[in-house]
Write a protein that holds these residues in place. Structure first.
Motif, PDB file in Angstrom:
ATOM      1  N   ALA A   1       0.829  -1.209   0.000  1.00 27.24           N
ATOM      2  CA  ALA A   1       0.000   0.000   0.000  1.00 27.24           C
ATOM      3  C   ALA A   1       0.864   1.260   0.000  1.00 27.24           C
TER       4      ALA A   1
ATOM      5  N   ARG B   1       2.453   1.527  -3.562  1.00 21.96           N
ATOM      6  CA  ARG B   1       1.471   1.912  -4.583  1.00 21.96           C
ATOM      7  C   ARG B   1       0.920   3.305  -4.338  1.00 21.96           C
ATOM      8  N   GLY B   2       0.700   3.652  -3.085  1.00 25.16           N
ATOM      9  CA  GLY B   2       0.214   4.998  -2.776  1.00 25.16           C
ATOM     10  C   GLY B   2       1.210   6.059  -3.194  1.00 25.16           C
TER      11      GLY B   2
END
Length: 113
Positions: free
Chosen positions: A85, A88-89
């Motif tokens: 996360a 990807r964030g």
């Protein structure tokens, strides 16, 4: 060296447990595709583990050792999912530099799924 905001956090660590990064310029490279595949496997395994956890928590006869093992593997999976996360964030929020002739930076392809 490439600035920190242009590095991709990889879904693994070095032998000392330190995070590994890949240059954002390496999008589409073999190593970048390998990282994408490993992230997909990690997310799939976390999903399966979540289903197993729901079953175990519903079992009133579950042994303490089983639940302790479950807590350990859930912790490991959560760590991996948070790393994915974060990576990807960061990629969603980091504009891709414009191609020659473009006036404005573009959003990375990851922003579109």
């Amino acid at each position: 060296m490439t600035p920190q905001n242009e590095l991709r956090l990889l879904p693994w660590t070095d032998p000392n447990g330190k995070p590994c990064y890949l240059s954002a310029d390496s999008q589409g490279s073999h190593l970048s595709r390998l990282a994408d595949n490993i992230e997909a496997v990690q997310l799939g395994m976390a999903n399966e583990l979540l289903e197993e956890a729901a079953e175990a928590l519903g079992d009133k006869d579950a042994e303490p050792e089983e639940l302790r093992h479950l807590a350990t593997t859930l912790t490991e999976a959560l760590h991996e999912v948070l790393r994915v996360a974060t990576s990807r964030g960061h990629r969603l929020l980091t504009p891709v530099p414009p191609h020659e002739g473009d006036e404005h930076p573009r959003l990375p392809a990851a922003a579109f799924g």
